[in-house]
Scaffold this motif. Structure first.
Motif, short mmCIF file in Angstrom:
data_model
loop_
_atom_site.label_atom_id
_atom_site.label_comp_id
_atom_site.label_asym_id
_atom_site.label_seq_id
_atom_site.Cartn_x
_atom_site.Cartn_y
_atom_site.Cartn_z
N CYS A 1 0.92 -1.17 -0.02
CA CYS A 1 -0.04 -0.07 0.02
C CYS A 1 1.06 1.36 -0.07
CB CYS A 1 -1.10 -0.01 1.18
SG CYS A 1 -1.79 -1.54 1.25
N LYS A 2 0.64 2.06 -0.90
CA LYS A 2 1.48 3.30 -1.03
C LYS A 2 1.40 4.23 0.10
CE LYS A 2 1.80 7.23 -4.26
NZ LYS A 2 1.24 8.06 -5.38
N ASN A 3 0.26 4.31 0.69
CA ASN A 3 0.35 5.49 1.75
C ASN A 3 0.15 5.10 3.19
OD1 ASN A 3 0.32 7.83 -0.10
ND2 ASN A 3 -1.74 7.18 -0.81
N PHE A 4 -0.02 3.74 3.36
CA PHE A 4 -0.30 3.19 4.74
C PHE A 4 0.23 1.74 4.86
CE2 PHE A 4 -3.95 5.96 3.51
CZ PHE A 4 -3.74 6.89 4.73
N ASN A 5 0.41 1.31 6.21
CA ASN A 5 1.15 -0.01 6.35
C ASN A 5 -0.08 -0.50 7.32
OD1 ASN A 5 2.67 -1.47 8.42
ND2 ASN A 5 4.14 -1.41 6.33
N PHE A 6 -0.20 -1.87 7.14
CA PHE A 6 -1.33 -2.52 7.86
C PHE A 6 -0.66 -2.65 9.38
CE2 PHE A 6 -3.20 -6.35 9.57
CZ PHE A 6 -4.66 -5.88 9.61
N SER A 7 0.56 -2.86 9.31
CA SER A 7 1.20 -3.36 10.78
C SER A 7 1.07 -1.81 11.64
CB SER A 7 2.70 -3.56 10.73
OG SER A 7 2.77 -4.88 9.96
N ASP A 8 1.14 -0.82 11.03
CA ASP A 8 1.15 0.43 11.73
C ASP A 8 -0.47 0.76 12.33
OD1 ASP A 8 3.76 1.12 11.13
OD2 ASP A 8 3.38 2.28 9.57
N LEU A 9 -1.29 0.36 11.59
CA LEU A 9 -2.67 0.66 11.90
C LEU A 9 -2.80 -0.21 13.00
CD1 LEU A 9 -4.29 0.66 8.52
CD2 LEU A 9 -4.01 2.60 10.05
N THR A 10 -2.38 -1.43 13.16
CA THR A 10 -2.49 -2.53 14.22
C THR A 10 -2.11 -2.00 15.39
OG1 THR A 10 -0.66 -3.94 13.58
CG2 THR A 10 -2.84 -4.49 12.78
N ARG A 11 -0.76 -1.43 15.54
CA ARG A 11 -0.14 -0.75 16.65
C ARG A 11 -0.77 0.13 17.29
NH1 ARG A 11 4.75 -2.25 13.80
NH2 ARG A 11 4.72 -0.06 12.69
N ASP B 1 -5.46 9.46 15.79
CA ASP B 1 -5.10 8.44 15.05
C ASP B 1 -5.61 6.86 15.45
OD1 ASP B 1 -3.80 10.12 13.18
OD2 ASP B 1 -1.99 9.98 14.30
N GLY B 2 -5.66 6.98 16.77
CA GLY B 2 -6.12 5.58 17.18
C GLY B 2 -7.43 5.15 17.12
N LYS B 3 -8.19 6.39 17.09
CA LYS B 3 -9.93 6.26 16.70
C LYS B 3 -9.91 5.77 15.16
CE LYS B 3 -11.76 7.87 20.43
NZ LYS B 3 -10.71 8.25 21.34
N ILE B 4 -9.21 6.33 14.46
CA ILE B 4 -9.34 6.04 12.90
C ILE B 4 -8.79 4.68 12.77
CG2 ILE B 4 -8.13 6.61 10.60
CD1 ILE B 4 -8.07 9.81 11.80
N ALA B 5 -7.61 4.48 13.42
CA ALA B 5 -7.09 2.95 13.16
C ALA B 5 -8.04 1.92 13.70
CB ALA B 5 -5.89 2.88 13.86
N THR B 6 -8.56 2.20 14.82
CA THR B 6 -9.65 1.42 15.46
C THR B 6 -10.96 0.88 14.73
OG1 THR B 6 -8.99 1.94 17.58
CG2 THR B 6 -10.99 0.65 17.44
#
Length: 240
Positions: free
Chosen positions: A4-14, A22-27
């Motif tokens: 993914c160009k702009n996001f990393n799935f592992s970063d979202l899970t953290r 950022d936590g709300k958006i990722a959740t």
């Protein structure tokens, strides 16, 4: 794992369940991931790509489950991700027949439809009416930006234009739900600009009823009116 160009799935899970915006958006996005991760070879459709955050989580789940994601946007977003589980179609989500000719698998049913394109009442209403029949029994329709509160005066994203759009979007979702309440569940998750998750309980091909505007009481808060309302409430609390 998709690229993914702009996001990393592992970063979202953290960031999941962490404090802050950022936590709300990722959740919220990981709720979408988990919906799809429970499915077997799902067909996912996404309206609105932009930078591809939801695209990233959907692709992660599709690669894990053997599913496929079809993403549509009027802008060319074909470079936001690379995955064998992805088909990008540059097209308006209103051109149903043309889309089905390019992606005939959608005729067999959609397991999750994510609506995050034009956030106007009229557009979302038309989209629900057009695409609801193609969602499978037990499938989901999801929405971002269902909470107008952040756009209100003196709030974090104070913006009159977006306030009006968000109120219209929130209203049409509720009106569609209550017009078809016997065949839907609906839940909201607040934080950021909110997310809605609707589950369909009727068979593939079911035509929905048109949304019906919800009538509210017009209460005038004049001094006599306020006195009457307070007196009425106090009387209701007194033992009979």
């Amino acid at each position: 794992m998709p690229t993914c160009k702009n996001f990393n799935f592992s970063d979202l899970t953290r960031l999941e369940n962490q404090p802050g915006l950022d936590g709300k958006i990722a959740t919220h996005h990981l709720k979408l991931y988990r919906l799809v991760a429970r499915m077997e070879k799902p067909t996912i459709v996404e309206f609105g790509v932009e930078k591809g955050r939801s695209t990233c989580v959907f692709l992660q789940a599709c690669e894990e489950t053997g599913g496929h994601l079809y993403s549509l946007d009027i802008a060319d977003c074909s470079d936001v991700a690379v995955s064998p589980a992805w088909t990008f179609i540059q097209q308006s989500d209103q051109e149903l027949d043309d889309i089905l000719s390019k992606a005939p698998a959608l005729k067999n049913g959609i397991d999750l439809l994510h609506i995050d394109s034009l956030h106007s009442r009229e557009h979302v209403g038309r989209t629900l009416m057009k695409w609801f029949p193609y969602v499978k029994n037990g499938g989901h329709i999801t929405f971002h930006d269902v909470d107008p509160t952040p756009y209100l005066k003196d709030q974090r994203k104070d913006n009159p234009k977006h306030e009006i759009e968000a109120i219209g979007l929130s209203n049409i979702i509720k009106e569609f739900f209550y017009a078809n309440e016997d065949q839907l569940f609906l839940e909201y998750h607040f934080g950021s600009t909110g997310m809605g998750i609707m589950q369909k309980l009727s068979p593939l091909g079911t035509q929905p009823k048109l949304p019906v505007p919800i009538q509210t009481r017009q209460i005038l808060f004049t001094l006599p009116g306020l006195f009457w309302a307070t007196r009425h409430r106090l009387r209701a609390l007194l033992p009979r």
